[in-house]
Design a protein around this motif. Structure first.
Motif, PDB file in Angstrom:
ATOM      1  N   ARG A   1      23.950-138.001  -5.735  1.00  0.00           N
ATOM      2  CA  ARG A   1      22.524-137.970  -5.401  1.00  0.00           C
ATOM      3  C   ARG A   1      22.271-138.675  -4.074  1.00  0.00           C
ATOM      4  O   ARG A   1      21.422-138.252  -3.288  1.00  0.00           O
ATOM      5  N   HIS A   2      23.020-139.749  -3.810  1.00  0.00           N
ATOM      6  CA  HIS A   2      22.816-140.483  -2.552  1.00  0.00           C
ATOM      7  C   HIS A   2      23.123-139.596  -1.350  1.00  0.00           C
ATOM      8  O   HIS A   2      22.355-139.556  -0.380  1.00  0.00           O
ATOM      9  N   LEU A   3      24.247-138.860  -1.421  1.00  0.00           N
ATOM     10  CA  LEU A   3      24.596-137.991  -0.302  1.00  0.00           C
ATOM     11  C   LEU A   3      23.613-136.835  -0.166  1.00  0.00           C
ATOM     12  O   LEU A   3      23.292-136.407   0.942  1.00  0.00           O
ATOM     13  N   ARG A   4      23.144-136.332  -1.296  1.00  0.00           N
ATOM     14  CA  ARG A   4      22.130-135.275  -1.219  1.00  0.00           C
ATOM     15  C   ARG A   4      20.883-135.783  -0.511  1.00  0.00           C
ATOM     16  O   ARG A   4      20.255-135.059   0.270  1.00  0.00           O
ATOM     17  N   LYS A   5      20.521-137.014  -0.765  1.00  0.00           N
ATOM     18  CA  LYS A   5      19.345-137.596  -0.104  1.00  0.00           C
ATOM     19  C   LYS A   5      19.572-137.743   1.400  1.00  0.00           C
ATOM     20  O   LYS A   5      18.684-137.486   2.204  1.00  0.00           O
ATOM     21  N   VAL A   6      20.781-138.175   1.771  1.00  0.00           N
ATOM     22  CA  VAL A   6      21.080-138.346   3.192  1.00  0.00           C
ATOM     23  C   VAL A   6      21.029-136.997   3.918  1.00  0.00           C
ATOM     24  O   VAL A   6      20.440-136.874   4.994  1.00  0.00           O
ATOM     25  N   ILE A   7      21.667-135.972   3.311  1.00  0.00           N
ATOM     26  CA  ILE A   7      21.664-134.646   3.930  1.00  0.00           C
ATOM     27  C   ILE A   7      20.243-134.090   4.016  1.00  0.00           C
ATOM     28  O   ILE A   7      19.833-133.515   5.031  1.00  0.00           O
ATOM     29  N   ALA A   8      19.482-134.268   2.936  1.00  0.00           N
ATOM     30  CA  ALA A   8      18.095-133.778   2.931  1.00  0.00           C
ATOM     31  C   ALA A   8      17.257-134.491   3.979  1.00  0.00           C
ATOM     32  O   ALA A   8      16.378-133.885   4.611  1.00  0.00           O
ATOM     33  N   ALA A   9      17.513-135.794   4.191  1.00  0.00           N
ATOM     34  CA  ALA A   9      16.741-136.553   5.175  1.00  0.00           C
ATOM     35  C   ALA A   9      16.947-136.016   6.585  1.00  0.00           C
ATOM     36  O   ALA A   9      16.080-136.163   7.453  1.00  0.00           O
ATOM     37  N   VAL A  10      18.108-135.365   6.818  1.00  0.00           N
ATOM     38  CA  VAL A  10      18.371-134.785   8.130  1.00  0.00           C
ATOM     39  C   VAL A  10      17.867-133.347   8.218  1.00  0.00           C
ATOM     40  O   VAL A  10      17.219-132.962   9.197  1.00  0.00           O
ATOM     41  N   LEU A  11      18.135-132.564   7.187  1.00  0.00           N
ATOM     42  CA  LEU A  11      17.858-131.135   7.267  1.00  0.00           C
ATOM     43  C   LEU A  11      16.409-130.772   6.977  1.00  0.00           C
ATOM     44  O   LEU A  11      15.893-129.809   7.552  1.00  0.00           O
TER      45      LEU A  11
END
Length: 461
Positions: A47-57
């Protein structure tokens, strides 16, 4: 006799990072395969990585949507037709009659030949005076004058021949005298092109199945964005570079997520493609300006500049570089991302450095083939031009210095630099994401970690 001393866990798979290498009880791998999903979809990231990717995309996607809304043209601007080149009103026609006639009877207005056939002009004049011509009767089948007929003379040295029943495209000049209002400009190729497109679609769906179908949908969406947004927006006077960046970004998002799914793997490919496109845009802008490329090099670009003088032709050239590089970039970034994911599935113990080194070895082979493909594609498109320079026996330096060839050199090299850069960039991003993902509780290609059980008790002894 059963040994009471359990085998030590592999050093690359410590107990704190996941389950034992075997089944839930610490025994042999279930199903006889240590990574039961090694050829299936990648395991979900944390979930943490999904949040990081979403914060960029998500901000990037939102900016693309805003750009589409702000720049949306609402259609191409109207203009008065010049009747020159492709800016002519055209209708459909059909060849109803074809007969052989003496060229001397139908070319009475041509200057008489001098008898010198040592030049192309002399040979053409001789053939038009003494050869056999074709007199075609053409019926207009569309437009306000459907049913009207006119004649067209096909010279013996003409590259395009006509046949009875053949469909043709005719140009209409309303200001000309009635007997000269229509003329044949091309043949009608709709049926063979449509048939070829249908064969292509069937082949893609048969081989690719659902992925192939999604690829066709993405292709249709890309074509729609090109014809409904990019081209009309440029004609409306918007900056071609900005339009190309927004349009190419939208095409990239739609194509990648439609074809490969809304996953972290696809998101990494999107990020790698975006970084490479930015590099291509910067390099293209610098070298197009430095090389003083105007983008106005042939009849078509000259006609565009004449009809819409406010269009920045050098910006249009840069927009073409960006859009032309996008398709190959997608291929490279998706391939590199998938390679890193599969490497991690095959050996979850690999750290980011080992993943990067293994992925970049795959990427080097990809670079060699893709760059060669790009160069040959541009060379093939410019083959008639290169033949002209060869006939003129021009030096390599003189050929490269001409603006027509210099445009293709800049286009090829800038696009190739972006492709080469996309391999380490995308590989590094994928290795970083995969190796940092330790929060899902699901080993890549395996089942969720067992809670308790014989395997756990053995480790505690």
């Amino acid at each position: 006799m059963t040994s009471t001393t359990p085998p030590p866990p592999p050093p690359s798979q410590p107990p704190s990072d996941g389950p034992p290498p075997g089944g839930h009880d610490g025994g042999p791998p279930t199903g006889g395969h240590g990574h039961s999903h090694s050829h299936g979809p990648a395991a979900p990231v944390s979930r943490h990585l999904r949040k990081v990717i979403a914060a960029v995309l998500i901000p990037f996607a939102a900016a693309v949507v805003v750009g589409l809304l702000v720049l949306w043209p609402g259609g191409a601007p109207p203009h008065e037709r010049t009747g020159v080149g492709m800016d002519r009103q055209t209708e459909q026609g059909s060849v109803t009659k074809l007969e052989q006639v003496d060229c001397s009877d139908v070319n009475v207005s041509q200057p008489p030949p001098t008898g010198d056939t040592s030049t192309p002009e002399g040979r053409s004049a001789q053939e038009q005076a003494t050869g056999r011509c074709e007199k075609a009767t053409i019926e207009v089948t569309s437009g306000p004058h459907a049913g009207r007929t006119f004649t067209e003379i096909v010279q013996p040295d003409a590259s395009r021949k006509l046949s009875r029943g053949q469909g043709v495209v005719v140009a209409y000049a309303p200001d000309a005298p009635e007997e000269l209002q229509y003329s044949v400009t091309d043949v009608d190729r709709k049926f063979p092109l449509t048939l070829l497109a249908a064969i292509f679609a069937v082949a893609v769906v048969l081989v690719g199945r659902m992925r192939g179908l999604m690829a066709l949908v993405a292709l249709a969406a890309s074509f729609a964005l090109l014809t409904l947004f990019i081209l009309p927006a440029i004609l409306q006077g918007s900056n071609p570079l900005v339009v190309a960046v927004v349009g190419a970004s939208a095409i990239m998002l739609i194509a990648l997520y439609l074809c490969h799914g809304l996953t972290a793997r696809t998101s990494v490919a999107v990020l790698g493609t975006l970084v490479s496109l930015l590099l291509i845009g910067v390099l293209g802008s610098v070298f197009i300006g430095w090389a003083a490329l105007t983008g106005n090099t042939d009849d078509n670009t000259g006609l565009i500049h004449g009809l819409y003088p406010e269009i920045d032709m050098s910006g249009l050239l840069l927009a073409g570089v960006i859009i032309g590089s996008l398709g190959v970039l997608d291929d490279v970034t998706v391939t590199q991302t998938s390679a890193v994911w599969e490497l991690h599935q095959a050996d979850p113990s690999m750290g980011r450095r080992k993943l990067y080194r293994a992925g970049i070895r795959i990427g080097r082979d990809h670079i060699a083939s893709v760059v060669n493909t790009l160069v040959l594609a541009y060379a093939g498109a410019a083959l008639p031009l290169l033949l002209l320079f060869s006939i003129a026996q021009s030096s390599v330096g003189m050929v490269a210095n001409s603006e027509l060839v210099a445009e293709e050199i800049v286009r090829t090299l800038v696009g190739s630099i972006g492709l080469v850069a996309s391999v380490p960039v995308t590989t590094a991003l994928a290795a970083l994401v995969v190796s940092a993902d330790k929060g899902t509780g699901v080993p890549v290609g395996g089942a969720p970690a067992a809670r308790g059980g014989k395997g756990r008790r053995r480790r505690k002894r």
